[in-house]
Design a protein around this motif. Structure first.
Motif, PDB file in Angstrom:
ATOM      1  N   UNK A 254       0.854  -1.189   0.000  1.00 26.88           N
ATOM      2  CA  UNK A 254       0.000   0.000   0.000  1.00 26.88           C
ATOM      3  C   UNK A 254       0.886   1.234   0.000  1.00 26.88           C
ATOM      4  N   UNK A 255       0.708   2.091  -1.003  1.00 28.38           N
ATOM      5  CA  UNK A 255       1.496   3.320  -1.137  1.00 28.38           C
ATOM      6  C   UNK A 255       0.529   4.496  -1.145  1.00 28.38           C
ATOM      7  N   UNK A 256       0.631   5.364  -0.147  1.00 30.90           N
ATOM      8  CA  UNK A 256      -0.264   6.509  -0.002  1.00 30.90           C
ATOM      9  C   UNK A 256       0.332   7.801  -0.536  1.00 30.90           C
ATOM     10  N   UNK A 257       1.620   7.825  -0.828  1.00 29.94           N
ATOM     11  CA  UNK A 257       2.287   9.045  -1.268  1.00 29.94           C
ATOM     12  C   UNK A 257       2.056   9.276  -2.758  1.00 29.94           C
ATOM     13  N   UNK A 258       1.726  10.519  -3.106  1.00 33.89           N
ATOM     14  CA  UNK A 258       1.518  10.882  -4.512  1.00 33.89           C
ATOM     15  C   UNK A 258       2.799  11.326  -5.198  1.00 33.89           C
ATOM     16  N   UNK A 259       3.887  11.387  -4.489  1.00 40.41           N
ATOM     17  CA  UNK A 259       5.160  11.757  -5.094  1.00 40.41           C
ATOM     18  C   UNK A 259       5.728  10.522  -5.786  1.00 40.41           C
ATOM     19  N   UNK A 260       5.451  10.392  -7.064  1.00 34.24           N
ATOM     20  CA  UNK A 260       5.775   9.168  -7.790  1.00 34.24           C
ATOM     21  C   UNK A 260       7.283   9.033  -7.981  1.00 34.24           C
ATOM     22  N   UNK A 261       7.841   7.840  -7.741  1.00 32.41           N
ATOM     23  CA  UNK A 261       9.255   7.603  -8.060  1.00 32.41           C
ATOM     24  C   UNK A 261       9.468   7.669  -9.567  1.00 32.41           C
ATOM     25  N   UNK A 262      10.645   8.107  -9.961  1.00 36.54           N
ATOM     26  CA  UNK A 262      10.952   8.282 -11.379  1.00 36.54           C
ATOM     27  C   UNK A 262      11.759   7.111 -11.911  1.00 36.54           C
ATOM     28  N   UNK A 263      12.869   6.800 -11.255  1.00 37.29           N
ATOM     29  CA  UNK A 263      13.721   5.686 -11.700  1.00 37.29           C
ATOM     30  C   UNK A 263      13.156   4.394 -11.102  1.00 37.29           C
TER      31      UNK A 263
END
Length: 842
Positions: A254-263
């Motif tokens: 479950x991932x709640x953060x909207x700061x999407x990883x790029x690499x």
């Protein structure tokens, strides 16, 4: 408790909290005398007794002590000192003992240095990039934007023409659903296709900014972070999106953060792991004009707290915990089963709040994701298309009179946009007072619910509806904010109105479980954590902040926060969740430690908050803030009108020009936005530009600063992150910025008060804040970064700071007010302090 009473209470707490001092060192007296002489010179005192408390007895504050620390570090005959040392040992004799008899740092408490390289391997030098590379990169980024604008115009025009050819209402609805499904599929698939075609698989590497490799990287990053699936963070669809991009994501994540990883290929997340909101784990950072990519690994069953930063080359072991307001710096690894906290993180003694697991298998997640997609396709997309159809129909009807006189069209659009803009504001306030309250009856605090079910959907809907950034920005920094927060469910009674009870950024999980005591003031960026999560369940709990507190900027307050009445919570502090409840004391840092609740300088304007004059001053502030709010609404409506007029003109030219008319409107939107808000900001500060201030919140100069923060928009600036155009806009806004500066997402609160040298690197989430507020006192000063500096991901630089050439501030660091960072130094931590050559804290 004010003035002398505050100082006496803080003195009692600090005396009780002072650590037991070691036996005297032979060189203590000479060192203590030299420290006392330096402090007397910095604080302009005749004499500093060796056993006098810096804050309580001598009246020093953090700004004076920061200058004192800088003077000490410049003396080769004295050991280096940090603000943490000063607060823990607030006498010259005690500080000398601590500096001379300091013990080696415990495991995990060292601040890490750069990642170690294999034996015999040196970092590959990146090819230099000069002006031609920047020009070429900027041209390619501009071309990519125009290409995207044209693509959107073509798709929108063809889709609208197809939908408008409906035979009956049901046919129009079905066509809207089909078009929405196709559009959603294209927008979700585009970043995945672009990533694999343009970059392939990400590996640990280094490449220069503005190079062709960087352009491909920037394009992939922009498409990933603009994908509509980012809005589905907290749902089972988000991990699937990351998997499609190459991330190794386990089951039940479950991932709640909207700061999407790029690499994404460098991200590994084990089964049953939870990542909470506002976590930064991009798997890359920028340093000295170079992009460095590296792995981030989260083991099975790990939990990452809120407002955390995971730099490249970091790892959380199986069943490990990283606390809120913490960070892992490059090279740090949390062992299996351990709980770490702090910036940089270190082993923590406190218990981590756990939520018992619930049944939440693959089937439940699949059903929830499917229902979410169907809701978007069957409800939101037809509504959006219907509203667009009504608007365009009205515009095209009015455009028939343009040949005879465009004034009719302008007047018509003025009325329409005014009704839509201000009507939406009133409707939003009405909806927020009713619908979320009814939904709140369906979720009980203290009860554990499984994720991705009915109760979870209700909880997320409440959080989404009541966290309206536009409304907190409108009402914040004014007397209206307490009424708005109570309107949506906060418990603030009784209220001691100050006119600045809350800033313009306040968020929560549930407004009905948010309680703030009387007399408490909040600067800005408060996040109330009313919900605890596991990877399979959640539970709501009240979050209670005591009375007569002051909270600085960017504070995450958990439901089990152990602070009571009359506390000062400094900027970016990690609120304790274990130990005794703190009263009448200040807290600073992550992990936090005690500081004085108040100093003499902060009580300069206390008399303005008492007596009959307060009502008169508050009334004057309210009148000024009312004009500010009116200006904010008026300028927002004017922007909405201009944008509508732009596309109305494009729609009227569509029969003659075709898709090119919409493409031109899309292409003109971005430069118009920049021009509009740059001119607006320059107009706001034309007569009274931001300048160094030390005043009361009832001073007109402070009210003008509040207007400067509220009226011009700031979010549009992030559209230029990672492009050479952002430095151009910074210059137009008054920043004294040098050449070849790379800005990947920095935020500056007072642009004309910032100076940035050549070749600096500003990472995403970093902040240059040239002000501070403590209770009713406002302080502001200029800050300067020398040439070649690097500000890490999520780092915050306070006011009155000077950073020397080539210095590096590590990720998530907090550089306190008045600090002076020497040339080529490396600082890290919260609060930031220098590192020695081996990477450890000094």
């Amino acid at each position: 408790m004010k003035g002398q009473q505050l100082q006496e209470a803080a003195r009692g707490v600090m005396e009780g909290a002072r650590p037991r001092e070691a036996p005297p060192h032979p060189a203590v007296s000479p060192v203590a005398e030299r420290l006392a002489e330096l402090l007397a010179d910095v604080a302009h005192l005749d004499e500093v007794p060796l056993d006098s408390n810096f804050f309580d007895d001598l009246g020093a504050d953090s700004l004076v002590m920061a200058h004192f620390c800088a003077r000490v570090r410049n003396r080769p005959d004295l050991p280096p000192v940090s603000m943490r040392d000063v607060y823990r040992h607030p006498t010259a004799r005690g500080l000398a003992v601590a500096l001379l008899d300091s013990t080696p740092p415990s495991p995990g408490s060292e601040l890490p240095g750069p990642p170690a390289l294999p034996r015999g391997q040196a970092p590959a030098p990146a090819p230099p990039t000069g002006r031609p590379h920047r020009v070429l990169c900027g041209a390619l980024q501009l071309l990519a934007f125009f290409g995207y604008a044209f693509l959107v115009a073509v798709v929108a025009a063809q889709g609208y023409e197809w939908i408008s050819a409906y035979r009956h209402l049901l046919d129009a609805y079905l066509r809207s659903v089909v078009f929405g499904a196709a559009l959603l599929l294209v927008l979700c698939a585009l970043p995945v296709i672009a990533k694999w075609l343009l970059f392939g698989r990400f590996t640990p590497r280094r490449f220069r900014v503005w190079s062709l490799t960087y352009f491909r990287f920037w394009l992939v990053k922009t498409l990933i972070r603009s994908s509509p699936l980012v809005l589905f963070a907290g749902s089972p669809l988000y991990p699937l999106f990351l998997k499609a991009l190459g991330a190794r994501i386990g089951r039940g994540v479950t991932i709640l953060s909207r700061s999407a990883p790029v690499c994404t290929d460098l991200l590994t997340v084990g089964d049953g792991t939870l990542v909470r909101k506002d976590t930064l784990m991009s798997c890359y950072h920028a340093a000295d004009g170079v992009i460095e990519t590296g792995p981030v690994t989260l083991g099975r069953g790990a939990v990452v707290g809120e407002v955390t930063v995971l730099d490249i080359g970091t790892r959380l072991g199986d069943a490990s915990r990283l606390g809120h307001a913490s960070s892992l710096h490059t090279g740090q690894a949390v062992p299996d089963g351990e709980h770490w906290q702090g910036s940089p993180a270190q082993p923590a003694d406190g218990d981590f709040q756990e939520v018992e697991p619930a049944r939440c298998g693959t089937g439940r997640r699949a059903v929830h994701g499917t229902l979410l997609v169907l809701t978007v396709l069957l409800v939101y997309m037809p509504l959006a298309v219907g509203c667009l159809d009504v608007l365009l129909s009205r515009v095209l009807e009015a455009s028939a009179v343009v040949k005879d006189g465009a004034t009719v069209l302008y007047a018509d659009l003025l009325v329409v946009t005014a009704v839509v803009f201000f009507g939406a504001l009133m409707a939003a306030l009405l909806v927020l007072a009713t619908v979320p309250r009814l939904l709140g009856l369906l979720v009980r605090p203290g009860r554990t619910y499984p994720l991705f079910g009915f109760h979870y959907s209700v909880h997320r809907t409440i959080a989404l509806m009541t966290n309206r950034k536009s409304l907190t920005r409108l009402f914040g920094d004014s007397s209206c904010i307490v009424h708005y927060l109570r309107w949506i469910g906060y418990r603030l009674t009784p209220v001691e109105q100050t006119g600045s009870n809350f800033g313009t950024a306040v968020k929560h999980e549930s407004p009905y479980l948010s309680r703030v005591g009387t007399g408490t003031m909040v600067a800005d960026g408060l996040s109330l954590m009313n919900a605890e999560y596991s990877s399979t369940s959640f539970r709501l709990s009240p979050t209670v902040i005591g009375a007569h507190n002051f909270l600085g900027n960017r504070i995450t307050y958990p439901s089990g926060g152990r602070t009571g009445d009359n506390c000062l919570l400094a900027t970016k502090v990690a609120v304790p969740v274990s130990g005794p409840i703190r009263h009448d004391v200040g807290l600073l840092g992550s992990p936090c430690f005690e500081i004085p609740r108040s100093v003499a300088r902060d009580s300069t304007f206390d008399e303005l908050t008492d007596g009959g004059g307060l009502r008169r001053r508050l009334a004057a502030k309210n009148r000024h803030n009312a004009v500010t709010m009116a200006c904010h609404l008026l300028t927002g409506w004017m922007y909405f009108f201009c944008v509508t007029l732009l596309f109305a003109f494009a729609a009227s030219r569509y029969p003659a020009w075709g898709t090119g008319a919409l493409a031109l409107a899309n292409a003109a939107l971005l430069p118009f936005t920049f021009l509009y808000y740059v001119l607006l900001e320059r107009a706001v500060i034309a007569a009274h530009p931001p300048e160094p201030l030390f005043c009361s919140i009832y001073d007109r100069r402070f009210w003008r600063r509040e207007r400067y923060w509220k009226v011009p928009s700031e979010t549009y600036l992030h559209l230029l992150d990672g492009t050479p155009f952002k430095t151009v806009v910074w210059r137009l806004l008054g920043v004294r910025i040098g050449a070849r500066v790379f800005d990947d997402g920095c935020h500056m609160t007072e642009r004309p008060m910032v100076a940035i040298g050549n070749d600096c690197t500003l990472n995403s989430g970093s902040v240059l804040q040239c002000h501070s507020q403590e209770d009713g006192t406002f302080k502001s000063d200029r800050s300067a970064l020398g040439a070649g500096c690097t500000v890490g991901v999520g780092a915050l630089v306070h006011y009155g700071v000077t950073v020397g050439d080539g210095a590096v501030l590590a990720a998530d660091s907090f550089l306190m007010k008045g600090e002076t960072v020497p040339e080529n130094a490396r600082w890290a931590g919260n609060p930031a302090r220098p590192l020695d050559e081996s990477g450890g804290a000094r």
